[in-house]
Design an enzyme around this catalytic site. Structure first.
Site: not given
Ligand SMILES: N[C@H](CCC[C@H](N)C(=O)O)C(=O)O
Length: 282
Positions: A77, A167
């Site tokens: 994150c 992503h």
């Molecule tokens: N929802 C993301 C994790 C949080 C990433 C995001 N909040 C950041 O700032 O990189 C996932 O499941 O890969």
């Protein structure tokens, strides 16, 4: 038997998480805690839960685990990593301004910009993007020019980039909430992404910056996504929409991203803020 857990609420340009020092509190079921505490009506309210620990290997200083609001654990994150840098320095848990953070996506180096005792912003070495070719350029046009991934019948083209977490970046003029709420969950769960995916909707602006909104895996629409901003900058460069540096403008604020040609690493720079502290019985 309930436990009393001390927590700190922080946000990185509006992407808000609950932070718990796991050297002080042992949360037996973090998945369940993330779901309960993220609830913005019955819980603390957040995009998820972050556990900060002490590393037990010489290569790293501290550790991070991150759980989305649906309880799923993610590898990395970006916004939380900057908040952890601020947390550790301003709470006196380290005097270092270059911190090695062990995550499920490997060790990330946090470089703090400090004024006196205050961390003004943090640059994170997010490591190398992973471009998954069979999902990266599924089509080439008549001239053999690489295009980007076409998601089956939805006829949506996007670029798959992993920053340790997956992503899918779509360049579009339509950044409306209706569209993101329609396509976001569909694409998050598309069969093309067996581990699900975070979905970014991005538009190149007249000043060359990138306006991006995000449907996050496990959390839905958030105000910002650090790894998503990195993936968007890489995708924009890959598809020749921008160069290797970009300002990513999200609902909660901006991040500066640089995809360094020399080391192929992506560097993310931005702020982090404390909001409040408290205790919760769980
Ligand atoms: N929802 C993301 C994790 C949080 C990433 C995001 N909040 C950041 O700032 O990189 C996932 O499941 O890969």
């Amino acid at each position: 038997m309930t436990q009393e857990i001390g927590f700190t609420k922080m946000h990185g340009i509006g992407n808000d998480y609950i932070y718990v020092d796991s050297t002080l509190y042992n949360i037996k079921n973090p998945e369940k805690a993330a779901i309960a505490w993220s609830d913005r009506h019955k819980g603390i309210g957040s995009d998820g839960l972050v556990l900060i620990g002490k590393a037990d290997i010489p290569e790293a200083d501290f550790t991070m685990r991150i759980f989305n609001a649906d309880g799923s654990e993610a590898m990395m994150c970006g916004n939380a990593s900057r908040c952890i840098g601020k947390y550790l320095f301003e709470k006196g848990l380290t005097k270092k301004t270059s911190i090695r953070l062990l995550t499920a996506a490997g060790i990330k180096v946090l470089n703090l910009t400090v004024e006196g005792k205050v961390v003004k912003n943090v640059t994170v070495d997010m490591g190398e993007p992973v471009l998954d070719n069979e999902r990266q350029f599924a089509n080439t046009d008549a001239n053999g020019k690489e295009t980007t991934l076409k998601i089956s019948e939805k006829n949506i083209f996007g670029t798959f980039v992993s920053m340790g977490n997956p992503h899918f970046v779509i360049f579009t003029d339509d950044l409306t909430t209706d569209s993101i709420e329609h396509y976001g969950p569909q694409l998050e769960h598309d069969s093309m992404f067996p581990e699900r995916a975070n979905i970014e909707f991005a538009k190149i602006q007249e000043d060359g910056s990138i306006r991006m909104r995000v449907w996050e895996r496990g959390s839905g629409i958030t105000m910002a996504c650090g790894t998503g901003a990195c993936a968007t900058a890489v995708a924009a460069c890959l598809t020749k929409r921008t160069g290797r540096t970009a300002t990513i403008s999200m609902d909660g604020g901006e991040l500066q991203i640089c995809w360094n040609k020399e080391d192929n690493h992506v560097y993310m720079t931005g702020g982090a803020e404390f909001v409040f502290e408290g205790y919760i019985h769980f």
